[in-house]
Motif scaffolding. Structure first.
Motif, short mmCIF file in Angstrom:
data_model
loop_
_atom_site.label_atom_id
_atom_site.label_comp_id
_atom_site.label_asym_id
_atom_site.label_seq_id
_atom_site.Cartn_x
_atom_site.Cartn_y
_atom_site.Cartn_z
N UNK A 65 0.82 -1.21 0.00
CA UNK A 65 0.00 0.00 0.00
C UNK A 65 0.86 1.26 0.00
N UNK A 66 1.91 1.26 0.82
CA UNK A 66 2.79 2.42 0.90
C UNK A 66 4.06 2.26 0.07
N UNK A 67 4.11 1.20 -0.73
CA UNK A 67 5.21 0.96 -1.67
C UNK A 67 6.58 0.94 -0.99
N UNK A 68 6.68 0.14 0.05
CA UNK A 68 7.97 -0.04 0.70
C UNK A 68 7.98 -1.40 1.38
N UNK A 116 9.07 14.22 6.37
CA UNK A 116 8.71 13.21 7.35
C UNK A 116 9.16 11.84 6.86
N UNK A 117 9.07 10.86 7.73
CA UNK A 117 9.48 9.50 7.37
C UNK A 117 8.67 9.00 6.18
N UNK A 118 9.37 8.57 5.11
CA UNK A 118 8.71 8.02 3.95
C UNK A 118 8.05 9.04 3.04
N UNK A 119 8.22 10.33 3.32
CA UNK A 119 7.55 11.37 2.54
C UNK A 119 8.27 11.59 1.20
#
Length: 472
Positions: free
Chosen positions: A71-74, A419-422
Motif C-alpha cells: 500500500x505504501x510501496x515499501x 517526514x518518514x517516507x515522505x
C-alpha cells in the motif's frame, strides 16, 4: 536423452501402473513411514514452518521486522527498507534463488521438492491429520468405500475442520507479511477489516485447503513447471533416489531364512512398501520418474525391510547413476561449478547493493514546455522539479545545491524537511547571465545532502546529473 554421456536415463513408464499401487480412482493412500530421512524431512519442515509463522510477529525498532507494505510501496526487511527505486534488489534475490535451485538440483536432485517445498510440507501435515482422524492407509481406503454413517461423518468432518483451521491460519499468516499483523488480527476478530484484505486471506486459505488437501501431487505433476524441466539439470553424477536393479532383481517373496541366490532371486522381496509410502504413488523400481520428489520415504521403508531380512541396506538409496554402474562419481563438475560461481556472484552483487542503499532519493525533472526562458533582467532561467524522497523511518532535513556552474543563481528553497517516507515535489529555478556562459548546454549536478551528517559518510550525499540550456 540425446547426450548419453551427460544426461541421466529416464524411463517412460506411462501406463505401467501395477495393481498393487495404493490408489483408488486417482486417490493415493499414503502409508505412514518412519526413518532417518523422514525425521530429517519433518525436522526441516517444522523448522521452516515455524519461521513462516513467527516471521510476521518479529519486531525491529518498534515496527514489524518483515513487512512487504504494498500500500505504501515499501518493503521492510529488518534494518533494510526497500523502495520501488531499489527493486533491482528483489530481482537479484530472485536470481540468487533460481541459481541456488539449479545448483542444488544438479547436485542432489529434487531435494527442494521433498524437504522444503511448501506444497510438500503442508501436504504431509494434512496427511498427518488424516491419519489421526481416519486411521492408516488401509483404514482410510475402507472408510471411503463404506456407506455414510455417524462414524464416517464425524471422522470426515473432524478432518476437514482441522484442514480448514490450518488453511485459515496459513492464509492469515501469509497476508500478515503484507498487512501489519496486529492490525490484521484485530480487523479479522472484529470483522472490521477491508473487503480486499478479507478476500485475500480467504483466497490463500482456499488455495491451501485445495492444494494440500485435495490436489496434492496433481500440483507437482501437472501444474508445477519444476517437475518438467528438472531433468535438464540432471546428469549421471546427480544424487537421486534410485533402485539398484543389479542387486534387487529378480524380485520375489521368500522366507527370512531362505538363501535368495539358491532361489535365483535378488534382494528385493517385492513387499511393495516403497510404493505404499510414496506420496506420489509411483514405483521407484520402474526407474527415475518426474513425479519423484526425492523425499526418501521409499529409502526408509526399504532399509527397514532389508534390516528385518538381514540384508545390507541401500537397495533403494540416494545415489548416482555412475555409482550404480560401479563408476566414479564426480561431484566437482563444470556445470555444478558454473551454477555455484553465478550464484555466489549474484549473492555478492545483492549484498553490495543492499549495503549501498541510500537513505534518500532525488529525481530531477526538467520543464518540458521550454528549454529556457529569458527574464526581464536579461537572465537565462531553467526550471526544474525536484522529487525528493526520505527513505528513512524518521524525519530528516536535507540541503540542496548545484555544482558545475559557479555563475548560476538558485531560486527556491535550498533546505527542506521531510517526514518518514515522505515524497516532496519541489519546483526550483536556476538563473545565469548568458554573457558568462561559454556554451549553450552546460552539464550540471544537483546535490542532496543530509543536514547534520558528516559529508565523508558514504550515505550523506546524493548526486544527480542534469543540463542547463541557454541561447549562447
Amino acid at each position: 536423452m540425446n547426450d548419453k554421456n551427460k544426461q541421466i536415463d529416464i524411463r517412460d513408464v506411462t501406463g505401467a501402473v501395477p495393481s498393487h499401487r495404493p490408489t483408488d480412482e486417482g486417490h493415493i493412500y499414503v502409508r505412514s513411514q518412519k526413518g532417518q530421512w523422514q525425521r530429517l524431512r519433518k525436522l526441516m519442515g517444522w523448522f521452516f514452518m515455524l519461521l513462516f509463522v513467527v516471521g510476521p510477529w518479529l519486531s525491529w525498532d518498534g515496527r514489524q521486522a518483515i513487512l512487504l507494505d504494498v500500500e505504501h510501496q515499501r518493503f521492510h526487511i529488518f534494518a533494510t527498507t526497500i523502495w520501488p527505486q531499489d527493486l533491482t534488489l528483489l530481482a537479484l534475490l530472485l536470481m540468487v534463488a533460481a541459481f541456488g535451485l539449479f545448483f542444488i538440483t544438479t547436485f542432489l536432485g529434487r531435494v527442494w521438492c521433498g524437504y522444503l517445498c511448501p506444497q510438500t510440507v503442508w501436504t504431509f501435515l494434512f496427511i498427518w491429520f488424516e491419519e489421526k482422524f481416519e486411521g492408516s492407509a488401509n483404514k482410510r481406503k475402507q472408510l471411503d468405500k463404506s456407506p455414510f454413517n455417524f462414524n464416517k461423518i464425524w471422522r470426515k468432518g473432524a478432518k476437514h475442520t482441522a484442514w480448514l483451521a490450518i488453511s485459515l491460519f496459513t492464509g492469515f499468516t501469509f497476508i500478515a507479511y503484507f498487512v501489519p499483523v496486529e492490525e490484521l488480527a484485530m480487523g479479522l476478530l472484529t470483522f472490521s477489516t477491508s473487503f480486499w484484505v478479507g478476500f485475500w486471506v480467504l483466497f490463500f486459505a482456499f488455495c491451501t485447503y485445495g492444494n494440500a488437501g485435495w490436489m496434492r501431487t496433481i500440483m507437482c505433476t501437472h501444474m508445477c513447471p519444476y517437475s518438467r524441466f528438472q531433468s535438464a539439470m540432471f546428469d549421471k553424477d546427480t544424487y537421486t533416489v534410485s533402485y539398484d536393479v543389479e542387486r534387487g532383481e529378480q524380485r520375489g517373496p521368500r522366507s527370512r531364512k531362505a538363501d535368495p541366490k539358491q532361489l535365483g532371486l535378488g534382494d528385493c522381496i517385492d513387499c511393495d512398501l516403497c510404493v505404499q509410502v510414496c506420496p506420489a504413488g509411483i514405483d521407484i523400481r520402474d526407474g527415475l520418474q518426474y513425479e519423484c520428489i526425492n523425499c526418501g520415504a521409499c529409502v526408509d521403508a526399504c532399509d527397514q525391510t532389508m534390516e528385518r531380512m538381514g540384508y545390507p541396506k541401500g537397495l533403494i538409496s540416494y545415489t548416482t547413476e555412475h555409482k550404480l554402474r560401479h563408476k566414479e562419481t564426480h561431484v566437482a563438475r563444470p556445470k555444478l561449478i558454473g551454477y555455484g560461481i553465478v550464484m555466489v556472484a549474484m549473492l555478492a552483487a545483492f549484498a553490495y547493493m543492499a549495503s549501498s542503499i541510500m537513505p534518500m532519493g532525488i529525481e530531477v525533472i526538467r520543464d518540458r514546455n521550454q528549454l529556457y526562458r529569458e527574464t526581464n533582467e536579461g537572465m537565462v532561467e531553467n526550471t526544474y522539479t525536484l522529487k525528493i524522497l526520505n527513505k528513512t523511518l524518521a524525519e530528516e532535513t536535507y540541503l540542496l545545491a548545484v555544482e558545475g556552474m559557479a555563475e548560476v543563481e538558485w531560486i527556491g528553497p535550498s533546505e527542506v524537511t521531510l517526514k518518514a517516507g515522505e515524497v516532496l515535489s519541489l519546483p526550483i529555478s536556476l538563473s545565469a547571465d548568458p554573457y558568462l556562459l561559454s556554451s549553450p548546454v552546460k552539464d550540471i549536478t544537483f546535490v542532496l545532502s543530509r543536514k547534520g551528517v558528516d559529508p565523508s559518510d558514504g550515505k550523506a550525499l546524493l548526486h544527480t546529473e542534469s543540463k542547463f540550456f541557454s541561447a549562447r
